[in-house]
Scaffold this motif. Structure first.
Motif, PDB file in Angstrom:
ATOM      1  N   THR A 303      51.496  48.744  79.648  1.00  0.00           N
ATOM      2  CA  THR A 303      53.017  48.648  79.715  1.00  0.00           C
ATOM      3  C   THR A 303      53.709  49.726  78.831  1.00  0.00           C
ATOM      4  OG1 THR A 303      54.734  47.361  79.882  1.00  0.00           O
ATOM      5  CG2 THR A 303      53.494  46.660  77.966  1.00  0.00           C
ATOM      6  N   THR A 304      54.792  49.959  79.564  1.00  0.00           N
ATOM      7  CA  THR A 304      55.651  50.857  78.707  1.00  0.00           C
ATOM      8  C   THR A 304      56.718  50.169  77.978  1.00  0.00           C
ATOM      9  OG1 THR A 304      57.166  51.348  80.542  1.00  0.00           O
ATOM     10  CG2 THR A 304      55.215  52.786  80.285  1.00  0.00           C
ATOM     11  N   ASP A 305      56.875  48.799  78.510  1.00  0.00           N
ATOM     12  CA  ASP A 305      57.912  47.995  77.811  1.00  0.00           C
ATOM     13  C   ASP A 305      57.284  47.480  76.510  1.00  0.00           C
ATOM     14  OD1 ASP A 305      59.990  46.196  77.369  1.00  0.00           O
ATOM     15  OD2 ASP A 305      59.341  44.865  78.607  1.00  0.00           O
ATOM     16  N   LEU A 306      57.511  48.113  75.518  1.00  0.00           N
ATOM     17  CA  LEU A 306      56.802  47.587  74.042  1.00  0.00           C
ATOM     18  C   LEU A 306      57.842  46.775  73.261  1.00  0.00           C
ATOM     19  CD1 LEU A 306      54.943  51.045  73.056  1.00  0.00           C
ATOM     20  CD2 LEU A 306      54.172  48.906  74.365  1.00  0.00           C
ATOM     21  N   PRO A 307      57.666  45.820  72.796  1.00  0.00           N
ATOM     22  CA  PRO A 307      58.351  44.763  72.045  1.00  0.00           C
ATOM     23  C   PRO A 307      58.725  45.432  70.722  1.00  0.00           C
ATOM     24  CG  PRO A 307      56.278  43.730  72.165  1.00  0.00           C
ATOM     25  CD  PRO A 307      56.306  45.224  72.966  1.00  0.00           C
ATOM     26  N   ALA A 308      59.707  45.218  70.309  1.00  0.00           N
ATOM     27  CA  ALA A 308      60.082  45.612  68.845  1.00  0.00           C
ATOM     28  C   ALA A 308      59.302  44.799  67.977  1.00  0.00           C
ATOM     29  CB  ALA A 308      61.465  45.361  68.583  1.00  0.00           C
ATOM     30  N   GLU A 309      58.927  45.629  66.679  1.00  0.00           N
ATOM     31  CA  GLU A 309      58.100  44.958  65.951  1.00  0.00           C
ATOM     32  C   GLU A 309      58.935  43.954  65.048  1.00  0.00           C
ATOM     33  OE1 GLU A 309      54.897  46.598  63.680  1.00  0.00           O
ATOM     34  OE2 GLU A 309      55.403  48.726  64.346  1.00  0.00           O
ATOM     35  N   ARG A 310      60.187  44.093  64.576  1.00  0.00           N
ATOM     36  CA  ARG A 310      61.219  43.430  64.338  1.00  0.00           C
ATOM     37  C   ARG A 310      62.230  42.949  65.054  1.00  0.00           C
ATOM     38  NH1 ARG A 310      59.693  43.129  58.891  1.00  0.00           N
ATOM     39  NH2 ARG A 310      58.454  44.359  57.899  1.00  0.00           N
ATOM     40  N   VAL A 311      62.646  41.877  65.099  1.00  0.00           N
ATOM     41  CA  VAL A 311      63.822  41.456  65.699  1.00  0.00           C
ATOM     42  C   VAL A 311      64.951  40.746  64.878  1.00  0.00           C
ATOM     43  CG1 VAL A 311      62.354  40.722  67.988  1.00  0.00           C
ATOM     44  CG2 VAL A 311      62.833  39.075  66.006  1.00  0.00           C
ATOM     45  N   PRO A 312      66.246  41.103  65.500  1.00  0.00           N
ATOM     46  CA  PRO A 312      67.346  40.682  64.568  1.00  0.00           C
ATOM     47  C   PRO A 312      67.333  39.324  64.363  1.00  0.00           C
ATOM     48  CG  PRO A 312      68.060  42.165  66.372  1.00  0.00           C
ATOM     49  CD  PRO A 312      66.529  41.964  66.597  1.00  0.00           C
ATOM     50  N   SER A 313      67.708  38.646  63.323  1.00  0.00           N
ATOM     51  CA  SER A 313      67.828  37.037  62.991  1.00  0.00           C
ATOM     52  C   SER A 313      68.745  37.060  61.984  1.00  0.00           C
ATOM     53  CB  SER A 313      66.460  36.838  62.467  1.00  0.00           C
ATOM     54  OG  SER A 313      66.476  35.758  61.944  1.00  0.00           O
ATOM     55  N   ASP A 314      69.392  35.772  62.065  1.00  0.00           N
ATOM     56  CA  ASP A 314      70.355  35.426  61.177  1.00  0.00           C
ATOM     57  C   ASP A 314      69.827  34.526  60.115  1.00  0.00           C
ATOM     58  OD1 ASP A 314      69.835  33.115  62.404  1.00  0.00           O
ATOM     59  OD2 ASP A 314      71.957  32.479  62.908  1.00  0.00           O
ATOM     60  N   ALA A 315      68.306  34.532  59.986  1.00  0.00           N
ATOM     61  CA  ALA A 315      67.712  33.604  59.031  1.00  0.00           C
ATOM     62  C   ALA A 315      68.023  34.508  57.661  1.00  0.00           C
ATOM     63  CB  ALA A 315      66.300  33.649  58.902  1.00  0.00           C
ATOM     64  N   LEU A 316      68.294  33.585  56.642  1.00  0.00           N
ATOM     65  CA  LEU A 316      68.376  34.180  55.315  1.00  0.00           C
ATOM     66  C   LEU A 316      67.102  34.789  54.642  1.00  0.00           C
ATOM     67  CD1 LEU A 316      70.158  31.141  53.867  1.00  0.00           C
ATOM     68  CD2 LEU A 316      71.103  33.211  54.384  1.00  0.00           C
ATOM     69  N   PRO A 317      67.235  35.541  53.750  1.00  0.00           N
ATOM     70  CA  PRO A 317      65.925  35.888  53.224  1.00  0.00           C
ATOM     71  C   PRO A 317      65.149  34.965  52.505  1.00  0.00           C
ATOM     72  CG  PRO A 317      67.780  37.368  52.645  1.00  0.00           C
ATOM     73  CD  PRO A 317      68.286  36.275  53.086  1.00  0.00           C
TER      74      PRO A 317
END
Length: 416
Positions: A303-317
């Motif tokens: 596939t050419t639709d590769l997922p991002a390695e990191r996704v945005p999140s509102d989780a705290l560090p």
């Protein structure tokens, strides 16, 4: 009547128990007759649900147990009956008694069954600070009756259901109203009744969690995969497994477990035969549906639709990173957490029931500009804390934040 007298009566009642042949109600006519009996009963209604978690894809109810004084115990088979609305009409005005209501309400909601008010004996036991809050432990503590719990993880989609399973299911509700009355007395005696009622209403009205945007990322261990291509393969395998599991109404892990999915990705097989040779790729369908899994593997690999390695999140560090990223927040949390824990111990309540750790972390990470009990209270309310939780913890947290700030000031002055 004291607890010891109740316990003695409970043990006596159990010793005199006669063998009962329980019957599952699986027809509309049976439902209507049971509803007429329940409607003529009195007082609260004990309700429980049995699912087939770990066996079936869905979390639907395969058995609904109901008890009411003056009516008795009824065991309903929702898949066979279909429309359960007569039950809602029969008991809809009464208080519904649960043990761990949050586990059962979603399945009941799918059937159109919703309580107008509820009482939760498990949640009450937590607020009372009881060390063991499982149903068996609470029934034994309050009534002196020992319940058998050997069928709690059974496949309740099984038909016909064995008699010993039905007895287990019936006992889950048969004593629950008596337990509710004793627990309610304890809540009143300890001044925690209003706290419990706030918790009950929060559970009753809690909105379901929105579905995850990328549920495949919940595969255990997927975060250890490196590279977008490997993630694409994992996604394709997960989607294929989920589709087959839904079609067959099987728990996905019964086709092949997460660890096998990751093992297949790590092995990088070059052919369907090579995938079959991956020893760690195991499960009841790992070989019988091998062509399906190989097609998914190929899809992920091309596939050419590769997922991002990191996704945005509102989780705290992670908390362990706070000292380096935001030391003032780290100091606030390290000062407030033991203070909240000490107050929970004083109240004889588990800390997580007094205030969830996530809420304490969030208010520590981003506190209001004005550090006062009133400002902390407003912040906690905005985060979803109940009024009783706010009243108990906001002053404690505010004082802790002030101490943390003063300690930082003193340290700065000492170093200058």
């Amino acid at each position: 009547m004291g607890p010891s007298t109740r316990s003695a009566q409970g043990r006596t009642a159990r010793s005199r128990r006669t063998v009962i042949a329980y019957r599952v109600i699986d027809t509309v006519a049976g439902l209507e007759a049971a509803c007429a009996a329940l409607q003529s009963g009195t007082g609260p209604v004990a309700v429980d649900v049995e699912r087939a978690s770990g066996f079936r894809y869905s979390a639907k109810a395969y058995l609904v147990q109901v008890f009411r004084r003056g009516a008795g115990v009824f065991l309903f088979d929702p898949p066979a009956i279909g429309d359960m609305s007569p039950l809602q009409r029969a008991i809809g005005d009464a208080e519904w008694v649960f043990h761990a209501a949050s586990q059962d309400l979603p399945s009941l909601g799918e059937l159109g069954l919703t309580p107008p008010t509820l009482f939760d004996t498990e949640l009450s036991a937590r607020l009372l600070g009881w060390p063991r809050v499982g149903l068996g432990a609470v029934v034994e503590r309050t009534l002196g009756i020992v319940l058998k719990k050997e069928h709690s993880a059974a496949d309740w989609s099984t038909r016909p259901l064995p008699q010993d399973w039905l007895e287990y299911a019936a006992l889950d509700v048969e004593h629950l109203v008596d337990v509710r009355d004793i627990v309610a007395e304890e809540l009143d005696a300890t001044g925690k009744r209003e706290w419990a009622e706030e918790e009950f209403e929060e559970v009753r009205t809690r909105a379901p969690k929105p579905p995850a945007a990328e549920p495949w990322r919940r595969v255990t261990g997927v975060s250890r995969l490196r590279g977008r291509r490997n993630l694409a393969i994992a996604r394709a395998l997960w989607l294929a497994r989920d589709r087959v599991a839904r079609e067959r109404d099987l728990a996905p892990g019964r086709l092949f477990p997460d660890r096998s999915l990751l093992a297949a990705v790590a092995a990088q097989p070059s052919s369907q035969g090579a995938l079959s040779g991956v020893k760690a790729f195991t499960g009841r369908a790992s070989r019988t549906d091998l062509a399906v899994w190989w097609a998914a593997f190929e899809e992920g690999r091309t596939t050419t639709d590769l997922p991002a390695e990191r996704v945005p999140s509102d989780a705290l560090p992670p908390v362990k990173a706070w000292a380096g990223r935001r030391p003032e927040a780290d100091a606030r949390l390290k000062t407030a957490r033991p203070a909240v824990e000490a107050h929970a111990e004083f109240l004889s309540i588990p800390t997580e029931n007094l205030l969830t750790p996530e809420l304490l972390r969030r208010v520590s990470w981003e506190p209001p500009q004005e550090v006062s009990a009133e400002a902390i209270a407003a912040a906690l309310m905005a985060l979803g804390a109940r009024p009783w939780q706010v009243a108990q913890t906001a002053p404690v947290i505010a004082r802790a934040f002030v101490r943390a700030a003063q300690a930082d000031t003193d340290a700065s002055e000492a170093g200058s």
